[in-house]
Design a protein around this motif. Structure first.
Motif, short mmCIF file in Angstrom:
data_model
loop_
_atom_site.label_atom_id
_atom_site.label_comp_id
_atom_site.label_asym_id
_atom_site.label_seq_id
_atom_site.Cartn_x
_atom_site.Cartn_y
_atom_site.Cartn_z
N GLY A 176 0.81 -1.21 0.00
CA GLY A 176 0.00 0.00 0.00
C GLY A 176 0.84 1.26 0.00
O GLY A 176 0.52 2.23 -0.70
N GLY A 177 1.95 1.25 0.74
CA GLY A 177 2.84 2.41 0.75
C GLY A 177 3.47 2.64 -0.61
O GLY A 177 3.61 3.78 -1.06
N LEU A 178 3.86 1.55 -1.28
CA LEU A 178 4.43 1.68 -2.62
C LEU A 178 3.41 2.23 -3.60
O LEU A 178 3.74 3.06 -4.46
CB LEU A 178 4.93 0.32 -3.08
N TRP A 179 2.17 1.80 -3.46
CA TRP A 179 1.11 2.30 -4.34
C TRP A 179 0.90 3.79 -4.15
O TRP A 179 0.75 4.54 -5.13
CB TRP A 179 -0.18 1.53 -4.05
N ILE B 291 1.44 6.80 -6.97
CA ILE B 291 0.41 7.78 -7.30
C ILE B 291 0.97 9.20 -7.18
O ILE B 291 0.75 10.06 -8.05
CB ILE B 291 -0.82 7.59 -6.39
N ILE B 292 1.70 9.45 -6.09
CA ILE B 292 2.29 10.79 -5.90
C ILE B 292 3.29 11.09 -7.00
O ILE B 292 3.35 12.22 -7.53
CB ILE B 292 2.93 10.88 -4.51
N ALA B 293 4.11 10.10 -7.37
CA ALA B 293 5.11 10.32 -8.41
C ALA B 293 4.47 10.62 -9.75
O ALA B 293 4.90 11.54 -10.47
CB ALA B 293 6.02 9.10 -8.51
N VAL B 294 3.42 9.88 -10.12
CA VAL B 294 2.74 10.13 -11.39
C VAL B 294 2.08 11.50 -11.38
O VAL B 294 2.15 12.25 -12.38
CB VAL B 294 1.72 9.02 -11.67
N ALA B 295 1.43 11.86 -10.27
CA ALA B 295 0.80 13.17 -10.18
C ALA B 295 1.83 14.29 -10.29
O ALA B 295 1.59 15.31 -10.97
CB ALA B 295 0.03 13.28 -8.87
N ALA B 296 2.98 14.12 -9.65
CA ALA B 296 4.03 15.14 -9.72
C ALA B 296 4.59 15.27 -11.13
O ALA B 296 4.81 16.38 -11.63
CB ALA B 296 5.14 14.80 -8.73
N LEU B 297 4.83 14.13 -11.79
CA LEU B 297 5.31 14.18 -13.17
C LEU B 297 4.28 14.80 -14.10
O LEU B 297 4.62 15.58 -15.00
CB LEU B 297 5.65 12.77 -13.65
N TYR B 298 3.01 14.48 -13.89
CA TYR B 298 1.94 15.06 -14.69
C TYR B 298 1.93 16.58 -14.53
O TYR B 298 1.87 17.33 -15.52
CB TYR B 298 0.60 14.45 -14.25
N PHE B 299 1.99 17.05 -13.30
CA PHE B 299 1.93 18.49 -13.03
C PHE B 299 3.15 19.21 -13.59
O PHE B 299 3.02 20.24 -14.26
CB PHE B 299 1.82 18.72 -11.52
N ARG C 169 -4.52 0.69 -11.50
CA ARG C 169 -4.34 1.14 -10.11
C ARG C 169 -3.65 2.49 -10.01
O ARG C 169 -3.66 3.13 -8.96
CB ARG C 169 -3.55 0.09 -9.33
N ILE C 170 -3.03 2.94 -11.12
CA ILE C 170 -2.34 4.23 -11.11
C ILE C 170 -3.26 5.36 -11.52
O ILE C 170 -2.86 6.54 -11.53
CB ILE C 170 -1.11 4.17 -12.05
N LEU C 171 -4.52 5.06 -11.83
CA LEU C 171 -5.47 6.07 -12.30
C LEU C 171 -5.65 7.23 -11.32
O LEU C 171 -5.77 8.39 -11.76
CB LEU C 171 -6.81 5.41 -12.59
N PRO C 172 -5.68 7.02 -9.98
CA PRO C 172 -5.80 8.17 -9.08
C PRO C 172 -4.67 9.19 -9.23
O PRO C 172 -4.90 10.40 -9.07
CB PRO C 172 -5.77 7.52 -7.69
N GLY C 173 -3.47 8.74 -9.58
CA GLY C 173 -2.38 9.68 -9.80
C GLY C 173 -2.63 10.56 -11.01
O GLY C 173 -2.30 11.76 -11.01
#
Length: 337
Positions: free
Chosen positions: A12-15, A19-27, A63-67
């Motif tokens: 769960g921590g890795l997930w 998510i945070i990494a994908v959101a940061a890269l997206y932004f 599972r990465i969709l929330p990011g």
């Protein structure tokens, strides 16, 4: 705490970190793409977040969709024009890569992209078809929010679609190639020299592309060189560089983009980016398939040689020549009887 609980907590921590990494890269990539905007400060001919979102879905699944949702919401929140509009645009920006992901999964897309059909489906389904959703939802939302000038819907739609599709065409293949890339070991100095020469040539041609002369076609020999000599690892960065210089020329209205309407420039830019991506992906897939075929042939030849060596009959050591010989061969003397 049991072992199963610790494993579940670690997973769960890795997930959450993913998510945070994908959101940061997206932004971050969204802010970078907005440096070259055309319409209302938020419609750009290159939108890297779509490429990042599709690559994340292909590599990590749903599972990465929330990011992706979080990154899209954060970047859209800084652009407005209102919270309902932000939510609608976020929904469109999320549904577009999700639709592309579904289309690629249905057609059996492979992330290794070592087949012709992988390149074709990524270009025509992942980029051109899937990004119709985000362009339509985003342009319609801005039009309903009265954030566009009169008659600006179709122009905004085309620029939006061009930017999102270009992000998939250029960024997704690069990320997929980086995932499987390995640092070359024991590469000869000539190989490094050739790679450096390719980088220098790409930079030089890029500067020519942004000049007043219409020299976009000079990028295609570089794509051919990169694909033949370095396959995906060289072709995808080269395609990104060549297309980026073309986008800079389009934003400056230089070279082949001078003296035309914005809509004409976007059509030309999208055609060039699609041709560049398709050339790089198809050539690299062809060369990769050829190399794999050669390796299989060599392996089959080696196994066949080993099989022949094992099944050949043992005839013993070769026979020695007759040292006695006849009379003539023994100096005219015959052995005593």
């Amino acid at each position: 705490m049991t072992v199963a609980s610790r494993d579940k907590l670690r997973s769960g921590g890795l997930w959450v970190l993913q998510i945070i990494a994908v959101a940061a890269l997206y932004f971050a990539s969204g802010k970078l793409g907005l440096l070259q905007h055309f319409m209302r400060g938020q419609v750009t001919p290159l939108w890297p977040p779509t490429g990042i979102a599709l690559a994340a879905l292909l590599l990590m699944g749903l599972r990465i969709l929330p990011g992706i949702v979080l990154g899209s919401f954060l970047i859209d929140l800084t652009l407005g024009p209102s919270l309902p509009a932000v939510l609608a645009i976020t929904a469109g920006n999320t549904l577009a890569p999700l639709c592309s992901y579904a289309l690629l999964r249905v057609t059996g897309f492979r992330t290794r992209m070592n087949r012709f059909q992988d390149a074709l489906t990524l270009v025509f389904l992942g980029a051109f078809a899937g990004m119709l959703i985000s362009a339509t939802v985003g342009s319609t939302t801005l039009s309903l929010a009265h954030a566009l000038p009169p008659g600006g819907f179709w122009l905004t739609w085309w620029v939006w679609w061009t930017g999102d599709a270009t992000g998939v065409l250029l960024v997704t293949p690069l990320l997929l190639a980086l995932r499987s890339a390995r640092w070359p070991k024991d590469a000869p100095p000539a190989r490094w020299a050739e790679g450096s020469l390719l980088v220098a040539a790409t930079a030089g041609v890029g500067l020519l592309q942004t000049s007043p002369a219409p020299l976009l076609f000079l990028g295609f020999p570089l794509l051919t060189w990169a694909a033949f000599r370095f396959q995906r690892a060289g072709a995808t960065p080269c395609a990104l560089a060549v297309s980026t210089f073309a986008i800079l020329a389009a934003t400056r209205r230089a070279g082949p983009f001078a003296g035309h309407t914005l809509l004409t420039d976007m059509i030309s830019l999208q055609a060039f980016n699609g041709a560049a991506a398709l050339t790089a992906l198809l050539l690299s897939a062809a060369i990769t398939a050829r190399n794999q075929a050669q390796e299989k042939i060599q392996e089959a030849s080696r196994r066949l040689a080993e099989m022949v060596a094992r099944t050949a009959p043992d005839t013993g050591p070769p026979a020695l020549p007759d040292t006695q010989g006849d009379g003539e061969e023994n100096g005219g003397r015959t052995p005593p009887s």
